[in-house]
Design a protein around this motif. Structure first.
Motif, PDB file in Angstrom:
ATOM      1  N   HIS A   1       0.818  -1.207   0.000  1.00 33.15           N
ATOM      2  CA  HIS A   1       0.000   0.000   0.000  1.00 33.15           C
ATOM      3  C   HIS A   1       0.859   1.268   0.000  1.00 33.15           C
ATOM      4  O   HIS A   1       1.850   1.338   0.716  1.00 33.15           O
ATOM      5  CB  HIS A   1      -0.903   0.031   1.232  1.00 33.15           C
ATOM      6  N   TYR A   2       0.422   2.258  -0.788  1.00 33.79           N
ATOM      7  CA  TYR A   2       1.074   3.555  -0.838  1.00 33.79           C
ATOM      8  C   TYR A   2       0.018   4.645  -0.872  1.00 33.79           C
ATOM      9  O   TYR A   2      -0.974   4.541  -1.593  1.00 33.79           O
ATOM     10  CB  TYR A   2       1.976   3.680  -2.078  1.00 33.79           C
ATOM     11  N   SER A   3       0.234   5.690  -0.100  1.00 37.44           N
ATOM     12  CA  SER A   3      -0.684   6.821  -0.109  1.00 37.44           C
ATOM     13  C   SER A   3      -0.394   7.726  -1.296  1.00 37.44           C
ATOM     14  O   SER A   3       0.752   7.899  -1.698  1.00 37.44           O
ATOM     15  CB  SER A   3      -0.534   7.632   1.181  1.00 37.44           C
ATOM     16  N   PHE A   4      -1.452   8.316  -1.841  1.00 37.10           N
ATOM     17  CA  PHE A   4      -1.275   9.316  -2.885  1.00 37.10           C
ATOM     18  C   PHE A   4      -0.674  10.568  -2.248  1.00 37.10           C
ATOM     19  O   PHE A   4      -1.129  11.035  -1.205  1.00 37.10           O
ATOM     20  CB  PHE A   4      -2.611   9.647  -3.535  1.00 37.10           C
ATOM     21  N   ALA A   5       0.363  11.091  -2.879  1.00 36.36           N
ATOM     22  CA  ALA A   5       1.055  12.269  -2.353  1.00 36.36           C
ATOM     23  C   ALA A   5       0.619  13.541  -3.063  1.00 36.36           C
ATOM     24  O   ALA A   5       1.255  14.577  -2.917  1.00 36.36           O
ATOM     25  CB  ALA A   5       2.566  12.093  -2.482  1.00 36.36           C
ATOM     26  N   SER A   6      -0.456  13.458  -3.820  1.00 39.68           N
ATOM     27  CA  SER A   6      -0.971  14.626  -4.535  1.00 39.68           C
ATOM     28  C   SER A   6      -2.482  14.530  -4.572  1.00 39.68           C
ATOM     29  O   SER A   6      -3.049  13.431  -4.531  1.00 39.68           O
ATOM     30  CB  SER A   6      -0.414  14.677  -5.964  1.00 39.68           C
ATOM     31  N   ALA A   7      -3.115  15.684  -4.661  1.00 42.73           N
ATOM     32  CA  ALA A   7      -4.555  15.708  -4.870  1.00 42.73           C
ATOM     33  C   ALA A   7      -4.845  15.318  -6.320  1.00 42.73           C
ATOM     34  O   ALA A   7      -3.953  15.384  -7.187  1.00 42.73           O
ATOM     35  CB  ALA A   7      -5.092  17.105  -4.574  1.00 42.73           C
ATOM     36  N   PRO A   8      -6.067  14.865  -6.626  1.00 44.52           N
ATOM     37  CA  PRO A   8      -6.402  14.557  -8.029  1.00 44.52           C
ATOM     38  C   PRO A   8      -6.112  15.744  -8.939  1.00 44.52           C
ATOM     39  O   PRO A   8      -6.396  16.894  -8.594  1.00 44.52           O
ATOM     40  CB  PRO A   8      -7.900  14.243  -7.959  1.00 44.52           C
ATOM     41  N   ARG A   9      -5.531  15.454 -10.106  1.00 38.43           N
ATOM     42  CA  ARG A   9      -5.123  16.497 -11.040  1.00 38.43           C
ATOM     43  C   ARG A   9      -5.886  16.374 -12.345  1.00 38.43           C
ATOM     44  O   ARG A   9      -6.337  15.287 -12.723  1.00 38.43           O
ATOM     45  CB  ARG A   9      -3.613  16.389 -11.314  1.00 38.43           C
ATOM     46  N   SER A  10      -6.016  17.488 -13.055  1.00 38.61           N
ATOM     47  CA  SER A  10      -6.764  17.493 -14.315  1.00 38.61           C
ATOM     48  C   SER A  10      -6.089  16.646 -15.387  1.00 38.61           C
ATOM     49  O   SER A  10      -6.761  16.122 -16.280  1.00 38.61           O
ATOM     50  CB  SER A  10      -6.925  18.933 -14.829  1.00 38.61           C
ATOM     51  N   ASP A  11      -4.760  16.486 -15.310  1.00 37.69           N
ATOM     52  CA  ASP A  11      -4.057  15.675 -16.310  1.00 37.69           C
ATOM     53  C   ASP A  11      -4.050  14.192 -15.961  1.00 37.69           C
ATOM     54  O   ASP A  11      -3.499  13.376 -16.715  1.00 37.69           O
ATOM     55  CB  ASP A  11      -2.630  16.178 -16.526  1.00 37.69           C
ATOM     56  N   GLY A  12      -4.634  13.809 -14.814  1.00 36.60           N
ATOM     57  CA  GLY A  12      -4.719  12.403 -14.433  1.00 36.60           C
ATOM     58  C   GLY A  12      -3.482  11.847 -13.769  1.00 36.60           C
ATOM     59  O   GLY A  12      -3.490  10.694 -13.313  1.00 36.60           O
ATOM     60  N   LEU A  13      -2.412  12.618 -13.677  1.00 33.81           N
ATOM     61  CA  LEU A  13      -1.186  12.131 -13.048  1.00 33.81           C
ATOM     62  C   LEU A  13      -1.315  12.177 -11.519  1.00 33.81           C
ATOM     63  O   LEU A  13      -2.081  12.959 -10.973  1.00 33.81           O
ATOM     64  CB  LEU A  13       0.014  12.974 -13.480  1.00 33.81           C
ATOM     65  N   PHE A  14      -0.555  11.331 -10.833  1.00 36.53           N
ATOM     66  CA  PHE A  14      -0.488  11.381  -9.383  1.00 36.53           C
ATOM     67  C   PHE A  14       0.877  10.896  -8.930  1.00 36.53           C
ATOM     68  O   PHE A  14       1.659  10.335  -9.718  1.00 36.53           O
ATOM     69  CB  PHE A  14      -1.604  10.559  -8.728  1.00 36.53           C
ATOM     70  N   THR A  15       1.201  11.138  -7.674  1.00 41.47           N
ATOM     71  CA  THR A  15       2.522  10.799  -7.155  1.00 41.47           C
ATOM     72  C   THR A  15       2.420   9.923  -5.924  1.00 41.47           C
ATOM     73  O   THR A  15       1.421   9.941  -5.192  1.00 41.47           O
ATOM     74  CB  THR A  15       3.334  12.061  -6.808  1.00 41.47           C
ATOM     75  N   PHE A  16       3.479   9.141  -5.686  1.00 47.13           N
ATOM     76  CA  PHE A  16       3.691   8.367  -4.471  1.00 47.13           C
ATOM     77  C   PHE A  16       5.034   8.758  -3.876  1.00 47.13           C
ATOM     78  O   PHE A  16       5.971   9.118  -4.608  1.00 47.13           O
ATOM     79  CB  PHE A  16       3.740   6.859  -4.756  1.00 47.13           C
ATOM     80  N   HIS A  17       5.165   8.665  -2.559  1.00 43.38           N
ATOM     81  CA  HIS A  17       6.452   8.747  -1.881  1.00 43.38           C
ATOM     82  C   HIS A  17       6.788   7.352  -1.378  1.00 43.38           C
ATOM     83  O   HIS A  17       5.992   6.752  -0.651  1.00 43.38           O
ATOM     84  CB  HIS A  17       6.392   9.707  -0.689  1.00 43.38           C
ATOM     85  N   VAL A  18       7.936   6.838  -1.758  1.00 38.48           N
ATOM     86  CA  VAL A  18       8.310   5.473  -1.397  1.00 38.48           C
ATOM     87  C   VAL A  18       9.638   5.489  -0.661  1.00 38.48           C
ATOM     88  O   VAL A  18      10.622   6.060  -1.156  1.00 38.48           O
ATOM     89  CB  VAL A  18       8.433   4.566  -2.643  1.00 38.48           C
TER      90      VAL A  18
END
Length: 484
Positions: free
Chosen positions: A302-319
């Motif tokens: 499991h990984y938490s999303f490190a960004s709010a939903p974006r219009s371009d559909g991209l998102f980030t994780f911190h690992v």
């Protein structure tokens, strides 16, 4: 981060597999002794075999008329399970107080009014509790010996897998009489099992082997009434999961593929990954997902999303790569742009309630800052001016790998205050830092970090007057069983 709300540990929720597996019902013959799976090895060994016992009478599985929880999700008409259609699901906001994936413990009144089936089921779990590792190992050995083709569906090491089975059984026993709570928990479980390929026809064999393991190790109290209680309970619970999975299948894929488009190594063991999913992936800031890599098939973390939903559909994780962490080390040290990973559905309820204007106090330790950063972005994008106080804890300044991002957000939004808490001599604990600030009368609180930090944080918050219903975090139990 390898966890729903914290460092590299996780809620999966997930953690490397499922506790349901395929095939139709075999002849129930416990006279044939399977080998016991050695804890943590993923291999079968003839040692530790329990004493032989007479084969029980043939069981009818499942019963002709299974019981049903009121309010359980209904399967599609005719029992047909259609292929996923266009994805149009939106993730609902959790109700107030729904802050954990694992339901809260039952009340004293619920305990006193327990049904006969609940008493027998809890008695079974109390009996096998001291030898739970043997029970779960025997269950999987029974399953794999009778259905060797199933072994390939599970991760190589089965220690986390056994923890998950035990957790599910304990949760079910705890809430067997609390229909709304248990149904919600089982529906989430059933939806989550879709990514493993679990189908309705897989459940009977699992139930058979589960009761076989319980009857062997709870022999001191096992009788026909206890067995009947377990048959009723498992049949009902499995139907809830089957129905929830069938409903979800009509509106969502079982998993998503996501391409890594950027890999930023912030420290020697922390990487920020930016991903592009192959189709729309709706989630809420503060949630997490389960991840499977090509390097470790069938191992989900499991990984938490490190960004709010974006219009371009991209998102980030911190690992963060942790010692002996299979998935985390692969994502930090082996992954590169262009690599593709698999994602399960989003989960977790540590999200922003935009119907409230209370202040928000956030405690983030290590890579636990990731979902907090996402929540801050979410508040900023909504144009809210509710006060937000972020305490970002780390062992050294070097470990504050995302402090610059948070400080830039602070410069742009006067309602945001960011405070770094560096514990150089292991004396200052992050939760203790909040005692010198406040008051927190009109604040809600969110905690994200290692399990110990969350537990200490809850204590510190209660000490300064926070009521329990205003403290949000994801399941500590998940963080314990998924550590890499």
């Amino acid at each position: 981060m390898d966890a729903p709300t914290t460092t590299s540990a996780g809620n999966d929720g997930a953690g490397g597999g499922h506790w349901f597996a395929p095939h139709s019902r075999p002849a129930f013959d416990t006279a044939t002794e399977p080998p016991v799976v050695a804890p943590g090895s993923g291999r079968e060994t003839p040692q530790g075999r329990p004493p032989a016992a007479a084969a029980p009478q043939e069981r009818i599985w499942p019963p002709t008329e299974p019981a049903r929880f009121q309010g359980a999700a209904e399967a599609p008409p005719g029992g047909q399970y259609a292929a996923p259609g266009p994805y149009a699901r939106t993730t609902p906001h959790p109700p107030p107080g729904a802050f954990e994936d694992v339901p809260p413990r039952r009340s004293a009144q619920q305990t006193q009014n327990a049904s006969p089936d609940a008493i027998r089921i809890r008695g079974t779990m109390a009996e096998v509790g001291p030898i739970a590792d043997k029970v779960t190992s025997y269950f999987y050995a029974l399953l794999f010996v009778r259905h060797p083709e199933l072994r390939s569906l599970f991760p190589a090491a089965m220690d986390t897998q056994r923890d998950r089975l035990l957790k599910a059984l304990l949760t079910a026993a705890e809430h067997i009489d609390n229909t709304p709570v248990l149904v919600e928990y089982l529906q989430n479980l059933g939806r989550g099992h879709r990514k493993y390929g679990t189908r309705p026809e897989h459940y009977p064999a699992v139930g058979e082997c589960l009761i076989g393991a319980l009857s062997r190790y709870a022999s001191g109290i096992w009788d026909p009434e206890t067995e009947a209680a377990w048959v009723r309970a498992y049949t009902t619970m499995s139907q809830v999961m089957i129905d929830a999975a069938a409903t979800d299948e009509l509106r969502a894929p079982a998993w998503w593929h996501a391409e890594i488009v950027a890999h930023d190594l912030r420290t020697a063991d922390v990487a920020v990954l930016t991903l592009r999913p192959d189709q729309p992936y709706p989630f809420l800031a503060g949630q997490y997902t389960s991840v499977e890599t090509a390097w470790w098939p069938r191992v989900w973390r499991h990984y938490s999303f490190a960004s709010a939903p974006r219009s371009d559909g991209l998102f980030t994780f911190h690992v963060k790569a942790v010692p002996a962490g299979w998935v985390s080390n692969s994502l930090v040290h082996r992954a590169r742009p262009g690599d593709v990973i698999r994602l399960g559905p989003p989960g977790g309820s540590m999200t922003v309630d935009h119907t409230r204007d209370n202040g928000l106090l956030c405690l983030g330790g290590g890579t636990g800052i990731a979902p907090i950063k996402a929540m801050v972005e979410d508040i900023a994008e909504r144009g809210s001016r509710r006060p937000v106080e972020v305490f970002y804890g780390a062992r050294t300044e070097h470990d504050l790998y995302d402090i610059d991002t948070l400080l830039r957000l602070q410069q742009s939004h006067p309602w945001l205050a960011v405070r770094a808490v560096v514990d150089r001599q292991a004396h200052l604990q992050l939760p203790d830092a909040i005692r010198g600030y406040g008051p927190w009368i009109d604040y809600d609180a969110c905690l994200s970090g290692p399990p110990g930090m969350i537990r200490n944080g809850i204590t510190a918050l209660r000490d300064v007057g926070f009521p329990a219903h205003r403290i949000r975090h994801d399941s500590v139990e998940e963080l314990v069983v998924v550590g890499d």
